[in-house]
Design a protein around this motif. Structure first.
Motif, PDB file in Angstrom:
ATOM      1  N   ALA A  61      54.311 -30.090 -29.681  1.00 19.21           N
ATOM      2  CA  ALA A  61      53.344 -29.124 -30.207  1.00 19.21           C
ATOM      3  C   ALA A  61      53.609 -27.748 -29.641  1.00 19.21           C
ATOM      4  N   ALA A  62      53.980 -27.682 -28.354  1.00 16.14           N
ATOM      5  CA  ALA A  62      54.220 -26.377 -27.739  1.00 16.14           C
ATOM      6  C   ALA A  62      55.380 -25.663 -28.417  1.00 16.14           C
ATOM      7  N   SER A  63      56.453 -26.420 -28.708  1.00 16.24           N
ATOM      8  CA  SER A  63      57.591 -25.748 -29.326  1.00 16.24           C
ATOM      9  C   SER A  63      57.288 -25.392 -30.773  1.00 16.24           C
ATOM     10  N   LYS A  64      56.515 -26.263 -31.448  1.00 14.26           N
ATOM     11  CA  LYS A  64      56.130 -25.941 -32.823  1.00 14.26           C
ATOM     12  C   LYS A  64      55.206 -24.744 -32.858  1.00 14.26           C
ATOM     13  N   LEU A  65      54.360 -24.674 -31.847  1.00 14.29           N
ATOM     14  CA  LEU A  65      53.426 -23.549 -31.779  1.00 14.29           C
ATOM     15  C   LEU A  65      54.201 -22.243 -31.714  1.00 14.29           C
ATOM     16  N   ARG A  66      55.230 -22.238 -30.880  1.00 14.51           N
ATOM     17  CA  ARG A  66      55.997 -21.003 -30.760  1.00 14.51           C
ATOM     18  C   ARG A  66      56.610 -20.616 -32.097  1.00 14.51           C
ATOM     19  N   ARG A  67      57.132 -21.630 -32.781  1.00 13.94           N
ATOM     20  CA  ARG A  67      57.764 -21.338 -34.064  1.00 13.94           C
ATOM     21  C   ARG A  67      56.755 -20.827 -35.089  1.00 13.94           C
ATOM     22  N   SER A  68      55.603 -21.486 -35.152  1.00 16.57           N
ATOM     23  CA  SER A  68      54.649 -21.043 -36.179  1.00 16.57           C
ATOM     24  C   SER A  68      54.029 -19.706 -35.807  1.00 16.57           C
TER      25      SER A  68
END
Lengths: 133, 297
Positions: B28-35
């Motif tokens: 989720a943390a890495s996806k958060l950065r992307r979004s």
């Protein structure tokens, strides 16, 4: 007077181009618009066509295809908003023509719209332009 | 007294849960950065279009068709509510707060005698409202996550909404979504999409308006540009909301999974303590048995 104008080309997904340039040619709804530094304040919608970006010494830097959108110009800055932006060199004529053939057989509203856009893609590819002015 | 083996099993299962939640947190943390990056790169477009709109709408334009997106139908009878949730769960109160808020809002509108319809975005709101208010759902949009909330999706939704509007199926359209404040906080927000929320917009863009309003040349004239601009604005607003909601989902999931990981850790600690105590108790008991056995000999 400044010899460059800031130019932003923005699509919903990203900022496609952002730099200071010498001149931009834009496909306005009622005819092409050439934008030089110090252009008066201007707002227009666009037709599908190509955007030509020239550098400070008037050589062609980049050319894009835009499907539609708007342009906002003031003396220091020119901003184009368009939903679909593609670099002209990335377009492939053969695949576009195939798409045209597919669309010719469809009748829905959306495909008619796309047909016009795809058609103007071909025109944009074939049209003459100056490498240097 | 608890069985030693049972305790060991329990510790192991909590341990593997912990592993899963901490992995989900990382994802989720890495996806958060992307979004977040995506939302960031969409911002120039939406702010520009808002600025253009505000400089255009200050001039008084009236007319039929598209202009109605701006001025409204003149009535406020039929409402279209669009709750925006995620496709997946395990993200704390992210989805349920939207559903609860929407439900409350619908009830309050119905009390005032308004008619309400729904277009749900995201699996979680679809499932929730299919259970409770099935007859009100006009359409559901799901699987936003797969395409990464692309602009195409926003356009589809926008086209659907606009079509309904021109067919006079509703007068007011309200989006309910989680506004992304930070990774920790998302606030449930009601945004009026159609007709354009005027006062709110104007106060936001006041400074810009003053500086660049008066001297623009328009080509074609203002109302023509506005006709192109208004439908675009609807799409871009939806796009913005989708991106924000997506970033919010990842943020909420990250926080929820972080909490879950911490709780699992605490639980393992307390279970391990209990395990050791029990083991010690067994040993003591055996020793006592041996000693008392030896004494009696």
């Amino acid at each position: 007077m400044e010899s460059t104008i800031a130019f932003d080309l923005v699509s919903p997904e990203q900022l496609v181009f952002k730099d200071k340039v010498g001149m931009i040619i834009i496909p306005g709804k009622e005819g092409d618009i050439g934008v030089l530094p110090g252009h008066s304040k201007f707002l227009s919608s666009l037709r599908p066509g190509r955007v030509l970006v020239y550098g400070e010494n008037k050589n062609l830097l980049k050319s894009f295809f835009v499907s539609d959108g708007f342009v906002e110009i003031n003396p220091e800055k020119c901003i184009i908003l368009s939903e679909e932006v593609e670099e002209l060199s990335a377009l492939e004529k053969s695949s576009i023509e195939k798409r045209i053939q597919e669309l010719e057989n469809e009748t829905s509203e959306a495909s008619k719209r796309e047909y016009l856009i795809v058609k103007s893609k071909v025109e944009a590819l074939e049209a003459k332009y100056y490498e240097k002015i | 007294m608890a069985n030693l083996k049972d305790l060991k099993l329990q510790i192991n299962s909590v341990g593997s849960t912990k592993k899963i939640t901490s992995a989900m947190k990382m994802v989720a943390a890495s996806k958060l950065r992307r979004s977040q990056e995506k939302a960031e790169s969409a911002r120039p477009y939406s702010t520009r279009i808002e600025e253009m709109l505000s400089s255009l709408t200050s001039s008084n334009i009236s007319g039929e068709g598209v202009i109605k997106l701006l001025k409204g139908t003149g009535k406020k009878e039929n409402y279209l509510i669009v709750p925006v949730t995620a496709d997946r769960g395990l993200c704390g109160g992210f989805n349920s707060s939207i559903n609860r808020e929407t439900f409350k809002y619908i009830k309050s509108l119905e009390k005032e005698g308004k008619k309400v319809n729904l277009i749900t975005i995201g699996k979680k709101s679809r499932d929730f409202f299919t259970r409770s208010l099935k007859d009100k759902i006009i359409e559901s949009f799901i699987d936003l996550g797969i395409s990464g909330a692309g602009y195409d999706m926003a356009q589809q939704i926008s086209n659907k909404i606009q079509k309904l509007y021109y067919d006079e199926k509703f007068d007011v359209c309200v989006l309910i979504y989680n506004q992304f404040k930070s990774a920790m906080t998302q606030t449930v927000t009601n945004q009026q999409l159609i007709p354009l929320d005027f006062e709110h917009k104007e106060s936001e863009n006041e400074n810009i308006e003053v500086s660049n309003n008066s001297v623009y040349i328009y080509e074609p004239d203002e109302s023509e540009i506005l006709k192109d601009l208004l439908p675009k604005n609807v799409s871009i607003q939806i796009f913005k909301v989708l991106l924000e909601s997506n970033a919010g989902e990842q943020g909420a999931r990250m926080v929820a999974m972080d909490n879950a990981t911490r709780n699992a850790g605490e639980m393992i600690d307390s279970l391990t303590l209990k395990y050791n105590r029990t083991r010690q108790a067994f040993i003591t008991k055996e020793l006592i048995e041996i000693i008392s056995g030896a004494e009696s000999v």
